[in-house]
Design a protein around this motif. Structure first.
Motif, PDB file in Angstrom:
ATOM      1  N   LEU A 174       0.858  -1.197   0.000  1.00 38.49           N
ATOM      2  CA  LEU A 174       0.000   0.000   0.000  1.00 38.49           C
ATOM      3  C   LEU A 174       0.887   1.237   0.000  1.00 38.49           C
ATOM      4  O   LEU A 174       1.011   1.960   0.993  1.00 38.49           O
ATOM      5  CB  LEU A 174      -0.938  -0.035   1.216  1.00 38.49           C
ATOM      6  CG  LEU A 174      -1.839  -1.272   1.304  1.00 38.49           C
ATOM      7  CD1 LEU A 174      -2.661  -1.244   2.607  1.00 38.49           C
ATOM      8  CD2 LEU A 174      -2.767  -1.334   0.091  1.00 38.49           C
ATOM      9  N   LYS A 175       1.512   1.489  -1.110  1.00 38.60           N
ATOM     10  CA  LYS A 175       2.565   2.495  -1.206  1.00 38.60           C
ATOM     11  C   LYS A 175       2.106   3.914  -0.896  1.00 38.60           C
ATOM     12  O   LYS A 175       2.907   4.755  -0.488  1.00 38.60           O
ATOM     13  CB  LYS A 175       3.172   2.462  -2.621  1.00 38.60           C
ATOM     14  CG  LYS A 175       3.734   1.115  -3.033  1.00 38.60           C
ATOM     15  CD  LYS A 175       4.935   0.705  -2.202  1.00 38.60           C
ATOM     16  CE  LYS A 175       5.547  -0.587  -2.743  1.00 38.60           C
ATOM     17  NZ  LYS A 175       6.688  -1.043  -1.915  1.00 38.60           N
ATOM     18  N   GLU A 176       0.807   4.198  -1.111  1.00 41.70           N
ATOM     19  CA  GLU A 176       0.315   5.555  -0.893  1.00 41.70           C
ATOM     20  C   GLU A 176      -0.195   5.779   0.535  1.00 41.70           C
ATOM     21  O   GLU A 176      -0.649   6.884   0.853  1.00 41.70           O
ATOM     22  CB  GLU A 176      -0.811   5.875  -1.886  1.00 41.70           C
ATOM     23  CG  GLU A 176      -0.390   5.825  -3.345  1.00 41.70           C
ATOM     24  CD  GLU A 176       0.720   6.826  -3.634  1.00 41.70           C
ATOM     25  OE1 GLU A 176       0.622   7.972  -3.145  1.00 41.70           O
ATOM     26  OE2 GLU A 176       1.685   6.458  -4.331  1.00 41.70           O
ATOM     27  N   LEU A 198       6.495   1.591   3.263  1.00 43.34           N
ATOM     28  CA  LEU A 198       5.450   2.621   3.197  1.00 43.34           C
ATOM     29  C   LEU A 198       6.110   3.996   3.311  1.00 43.34           C
ATOM     30  O   LEU A 198       5.989   4.695   4.317  1.00 43.34           O
ATOM     31  CB  LEU A 198       4.422   2.403   4.311  1.00 43.34           C
ATOM     32  CG  LEU A 198       3.753   1.029   4.345  1.00 43.34           C
ATOM     33  CD1 LEU A 198       2.760   0.939   5.500  1.00 43.34           C
ATOM     34  CD2 LEU A 198       3.034   0.754   3.027  1.00 43.34           C
ATOM     35  N   LEU A 199       6.779   4.377   2.278  1.00 40.59           N
ATOM     36  CA  LEU A 199       7.615   5.581   2.330  1.00 40.59           C
ATOM     37  C   LEU A 199       6.798   6.862   2.424  1.00 40.59           C
ATOM     38  O   LEU A 199       7.357   7.928   2.705  1.00 40.59           O
ATOM     39  CB  LEU A 199       8.525   5.621   1.102  1.00 40.59           C
ATOM     40  CG  LEU A 199       9.490   4.426   0.980  1.00 40.59           C
ATOM     41  CD1 LEU A 199      10.377   4.581  -0.255  1.00 40.59           C
ATOM     42  CD2 LEU A 199      10.342   4.294   2.235  1.00 40.59           C
ATOM     43  N   SER A 220      13.581  -1.518   9.529  1.00 41.14           N
ATOM     44  CA  SER A 220      13.132  -0.840   8.308  1.00 41.14           C
ATOM     45  C   SER A 220      12.319   0.409   8.617  1.00 41.14           C
ATOM     46  O   SER A 220      12.169   1.275   7.757  1.00 41.14           O
ATOM     47  CB  SER A 220      12.293  -1.793   7.455  1.00 41.14           C
ATOM     48  OG  SER A 220      11.114  -2.187   8.150  1.00 41.14           O
ATOM     49  N   LEU A 221      11.788   0.515   9.840  1.00 40.11           N
ATOM     50  CA  LEU A 221      11.010   1.698  10.195  1.00 40.11           C
ATOM     51  C   LEU A 221      11.839   2.971  10.093  1.00 40.11           C
ATOM     52  O   LEU A 221      11.310   4.054   9.859  1.00 40.11           O
ATOM     53  CB  LEU A 221      10.451   1.553  11.610  1.00 40.11           C
ATOM     54  CG  LEU A 221       9.161   0.753  11.768  1.00 40.11           C
ATOM     55  CD1 LEU A 221       8.881   0.470  13.224  1.00 40.11           C
ATOM     56  CD2 LEU A 221       7.989   1.500  11.156  1.00 40.11           C
ATOM     57  N   THR A 222      13.138   2.839  10.276  1.00 36.25           N
ATOM     58  CA  THR A 222      13.989   4.034  10.223  1.00 36.25           C
ATOM     59  C   THR A 222      14.077   4.609   8.812  1.00 36.25           C
ATOM     60  O   THR A 222      14.592   5.708   8.624  1.00 36.25           O
ATOM     61  CB  THR A 222      15.398   3.702  10.748  1.00 36.25           C
ATOM     62  OG1 THR A 222      15.971   2.664   9.944  1.00 36.25           O
ATOM     63  CG2 THR A 222      15.326   3.227  12.190  1.00 36.25           C
TER      64      THR A 222
END
Length: 1018
Positions: A174-176, A198-199, A220-222
């Motif tokens: 869900l990239k957006e 999820l950038l 990866s949250l960082t």
């Protein structure tokens, strides 16, 4: 001719264009009309699907759906949004909603009772931007193909549901996605590392998933450089914080409080330029606070209740926007930086319970509009800053238990905003500023254990509730103006130089519960109108020169439980009737005559000493025996034996009668398995009402609770469930139905890992059933009542291994139950009062996790700030708070009292009704503390080990605090949880906690060298 031809061609072309335009508009209009009609029909089908509920009465065929409150349309009347929240919907979501409403971008079904798995039907809403399914009864795991939701999805809210498992890999598709909320669920697995994909994520809330096993943040949250808000509090998160958390450059709010985080605070965290709120409180962080601070937008910083050491960084003074600073309950040392006194926006300053020394920065309060100033339990010296109330907004001045000295700032006399003044246990001296006595808003005036002098003024603020000036050097008389102190609850002036008589006006205080005037120079008789003390619980006039007779009216005080008139000059007889007292001391007076029979037992062995004119019928009181003592005793014994024999006979007859009635009732018992049964489910079920009712046989009975029998029923897909059947008694139909409805209403609306889970309710005209999750270890009382250390025992016909609970399990149970009650009191709106907290209503799963059960007596407080009054007292003997018995007032503090009894049971191994005919366990425990008994001697010897001793003593003291007679003296459940968590490591409960100061207000004092309870701390 040519011109004419051209002219004709030109007009012909325009005519054709016009015709085409008209035809196109007609076609579009026709298409638009068809689309409108089709969507209108779909919405009416949704109404029909939900069985035409009253809340959709305005959805009619002849009204424009774009004007319905629940529908959002575009300018050309296409449906793009549907909101059906707070509608009490109990059915699944219509499966055709996305197939028929193809332009949906916003869907909101929050705050209903919708059951079932995650509704994958929304995979067909290809344009979906926002989806809110929060506060429903959805169950199961979040599907791994959740990434099949619309690629345009930006908002996803799954909070306050029953979803379990973890956050799956599919979330990364869900990239957006900008906002993802999944707090207050039952997640019991980890968060996928794919969440780092999820950038565009700006808001992530995982908080209050307390079923998480120990887990660490995905590194990866960082990578989420756009993340602005990250809430992950109360998630059983452990390990060190990622060093690269400073890479999350957009962070505005980070809340990782109430977890098991260890290690040091990453220095990069304090370099985030956008960070505004940082909560890391209630963890096990160690090391020093980073000294380099560049988060200049920081407004709130809370690092309380950790293991931080070192000094408070001087650089914190750079935070010019800081409004809230809490560093309490750590091991910080050194001085409070002068720079903090210059922060212009600081309103809340909390550094209590550390090892801070030196003086308080003199400019604190001069540069900012200070509201809360809390520096208690440190080693601070010198004077209080002169300008703490410079802007007239100071609400709380709390500086107790330091070595502060000198006179109070004169400016405090003009501080009309002040609510709390708690500066006891210091070395302050001099005269109290005159205006401070009468400060209008002042509620708590607590200055005991100092060196103040002067006289008590004629006028006192009419709002003061606690007036505590004990252990000072005040002199003179108690003023007659005391009659105006109408809100005083506690009046403590012990150990001063007060003289004269006790004024008659003091009896007119309607709310007075505690009057402590001992160790003064008071004289004369007691006031004659003491019968007016309807709320008085404690009266201590010890060590004065009071004289005259003890008035018989003292026996009419309805809630008096502690009376100490010792070391005075009272004469005459002991009043023939006294209230039910837990503590009585009339020693060292000039009393005469026979001691009333109700006090001739070992509980009052020291209550009448040094009264040469008194006599007793039994030697147990250690005073002179009355002449007719032996004869009276024989007569009394004969009469008692006859009474006992009579009662035994009656009991046997009643037992036979009861057995007959029970057998007859079972023989007549029939199960009605036809369609009259009605089942209301709160999640997806693999059984129906018939399978439940048919299994409620005598062989499946496992106990009884509340008003009915409890069965264990084996169902497909769930293993066992517990079924509670309400007793069928026509005389109690209305009452039982009310209790039944109360439990259903409460349990179907709240979700917490430490509250028993209600699966469904079943009822017909004659019976009412509640079906719960089944908890293998049954109720806590069965474990505490079994003293045998054999390998197994039988509880209600079921084999139960490992009967004796060790201390780590008991502490784990206490924490779990406390968290459940704290959630009810502090996180539910409106708050919920259980009203029947006891060990039999605390259930245990296979891992000894505690869950609060049996809400049939619970009530919801409509207005938290007001006292609800119930028509009758309901509860269990030994657990009922004294004020509830006397006034039937319902507040959260009656649950706190009951939970305190549970803590006493856990630490002593005794039952709640332990004691004699005059006392319960709570009264017994309180009496032991008054006698100065070493706490170690009171603990359960079956589980007491040296490595657990400090923890057990602390929990015992907490139990005594929770059962204080005065409700305002009891801690809140949130404070109770805080203390209990301080005794345990996040993953496995500690064997020992050394050197932590729990004295927050003050709550507890836990010293290895002294395990006696300081009654002044209550």
């Amino acid at each position: 001719m040519t011109t004419s031809s051209s002219y004709m061609k030109h007009h012909t072309f325009h005519f054709v264009l016009t015709l085409l335009f008209i035809l196109l508009n007609h076609t579009n209009s026709q298409s638009h009309s068809n689309q409108y009609n089709q969507e209108h029909k779909v919405l009416l089908n949704i109404k029909q699907y939900f069985q035409n509920p009253s809340f959709l009465n305005h959805w009619t065929s002849n009204s424009n759906h774009c004007f319905w409150n629940e529908i959002i349309c575009t300018n050309d009347d296409f449906v793009t949004g549907i909101t059906l929240s707070h509608m009490n919907i109990t059915k699944t979501i219509p499966p055709f909603i996305c197939n028929e409403l193809k332009n949906l971008t916003h869907v909101d079904f929050s705050s209903n009772f919708i059951p079932g798995d995650f509704p994958t039907l929304f995979y067909n809403c290809s344009k979906l931007v926002s989806l809110d399914l929060s506060l429903n009864n959805f169950d199961g795991k979040i599907p791994n193909d959740i990434g099949n939701l619309s690629p345009s999805l930006q908002y996803l809210n799954l909070s306050s549901t029953n979803f379990h498992g973890g956050v799956p890999d599919g979330i990364g598709k869900l990239k957006e996605l900008k906002e993802f909320r999944i707090q207050f669920c039952l997640l019991n697995d980890t968060v996928s590392d794919e969440i780092g994909e999820l950038l565009n994520l700006e808001y992530l809330d995982l908080s209050y998933n307390t079923m998480f096993p120990s887990w660490k943040l995905p590194l990866s949250l960082t990578k989420l450089e756009k993340l602005k808000v990250f809430n992950v509090y109360s998630c059983n998160l452990f390990g060190e914080m990622p060093e690269r958390i400073g890479d999350m450059v957009s962070l505005v709010r980070l809340d990782m409080s109430d977890n098991g985080l260890t290690g040091e605070i990453p220095s990069g965290l304090f370099l985030l330029k956008n960070l505004s709120i940082l909560f890391l409180n209630r963890n096990n962080l160690s090391g020093e606070i980073p000294s380099l601070v560049e988060s200049l937008n920081l407004t709130k910083l809370d690092l309380a209740i950790n293991n931080l050491v070192g000094k408070i960084p001087e650089d914190l003074g750079k935070l010019q926007n800081l409004t809230w600073l809490s560093l309490s309950m750590n091991s910080l040392s050194g001085v409070i930086p002068e720079s903090l006194g210059l922060v212009p926006s600081l309103t809340d300053f909390r550094v209590f319970s550390n090892n801070l020394s030196g003086t308080i920065p003199p400019k604190l309060g001069r540069s900012s509009k200070l509201k809360t100033f809390h520096v208690s339990s440190n080693s601070l010296v010198g004077k209080l800053p002169e300008n703490l109330c410079y802007y007239g907004e100071l609400l709380n001045l709390t500086a107790y238990e330091n070595s502060l000295s000198g006179e109070l700032p004169k400016s405090l006399g003009n501080c009309s905003s002040l609510l709390d003044l708690k500066i006891y246990s210091n070395e302050f001296s001099g005269i109290i500023p005159s205006g401070l006595w009468t400060s209008f808003n002042l509620l708590n005036f607590m200055i005991r254990n100092n060196k103040f002098k002067g006289v008590i003024p004629e006028k006192l603020s009419s709002n003061i509730s606690r007036f505590e000036i004990a252990n000072n050097q005040f002199s003179g008389r108690i003023p007659s103006g005391v009659s105006s102190w109408t809100n005083v609850v506690v009046f403590d002036a012990s150990n001063n130089f007060l003289n004269g008589s006790i004024p008659q006006e003091i009896t007119s205080l309607p709310k007075l519960t505690t009057l402590l005037l001992d160790q003064n120079q008071l004289n004369g008789p007691l006031p004659s109108d003491i019968v007016s003390w309807k709320s008085l619980v404690t009266l201590n006039l010890r060590q004065n020169q009071l004289s005259g007779q003890i008035p018989d009216a003292i026996g009419k005080l309805p809630v008096l439980s502690q009376l100490d008139l010792s070391e005075n000059e009272f004469s005459g007889k002991v009043p023939s009737q006294l209230p039910r007292l837990t503590n009585l001391n009339l020693s060292s007076n000039h009393l005469t005559g026979r001691i009333p029979g109700e006090f001739q037992n070992s509980v009052f062995a020291t209550s009448f000493l040094a009264n040469s004119g008194l006599c007793a019928d039994t030697p147990i009181l250690n005073i002179t025996l009355c002449n007719s003592g032996i004869q009276s005793e024989n007569k009394g014994s004969s009469w008692s034996i006859g009474l006992i024999i009579g009662l035994v006979v009656v009991a046997i007859l009643l037992a036979f009668l009861a057995s007959f009635l029970i057998i007859k009732a079972f023989k007549k018992r029939k199960h009605d398995l036809d369609n009259s049964w009605k089942l209301i489910s709160f999640q997806r079920l693999s059984f129906d009402e018939t399978s439940i009712v048919s299994s409620m046989t005598e062989q499946n009975i496992i106990g009884s609770g509340g008003y009915g029998t409890v069965y264990r029923v084996d169902v497909d897909g769930l293993g066992y469930v517990a079924v509670k059947k309400i007793w069928n008694n026509k005389k109690l139909d209305d009452k039982l139905r009310s209790s039944f409805c109360a439990e259903v209403k409460i349990l179907s609306n709240i979700r917490h890992n430490n509250i028993v889970r209600l699966l469904c309710c079943i009822s017909n005209d004659d019976s009412m059933l509640l079906v719960y999750e089944y908890l293998e270890k049954h109720s806590l009382d069965k474990w505490l009542r079994t003293k045998s250390k054999s390998s197994s025992s039988t509880f209600s016909g079921l084999v139960q291994p490992h009967v004796v609970l060790d201390w780590p399990k008991r502490l784990k149970i206490a924490i779990g139950a406390a968290q459940g009650l704290s959630y009810m009191h502090h996180d539910c709106s409106p708050p919920i009062i259980h009203r029947d907290v006891k060990t039999s209503n605390i259930l245990l799963d296979a891992q000894f996790n505690a869950k609060v059960a049996d809400f049939g007596l619970a009530r919801i407080l409509v207005k938290p700030d007001e006292l609800n009054t119930m028509s009758s007292v309901i509860g269990s003997f030994g657990y009922i708070a004294p004020e509830y018995v006397q006034t039937t007032r319902v507040t959260e503090k009656i649950d706190v009292f009951s939970f305190g009894v549970v803590l006493l049971e856990l630490t002593t191994g005794k039952e709640a009704n332990y004691g004699d005919q005059y006392s319960s366990l709570s009264e017994w425990a309180w009496r032991q503390t008054l006698l100065g008994i070493n706490v170690e001697e009171l603990l359960d010897k079956d589980v007491m080990e040296a490595s657990y001793l400090d923890e057990m003593c602390t929990v015992f003291k907490l139990g005594v605090m929770c059962t204080a007679t005065l409700p305002s003296s009891r801690p809140s459940m949130k404070e109770v949880v805080q203390i209990l968590l301080s005794l345990a490591e996040p993953l496995a409960y500690r064997e020992k906690k050394v050197g932590h100061n729990y004295d927050a207000d003050p709550l507890l004092k836990n010293s290895k060298s002294d395990t006696r309870l300081d009654v002044d701390d209550m």
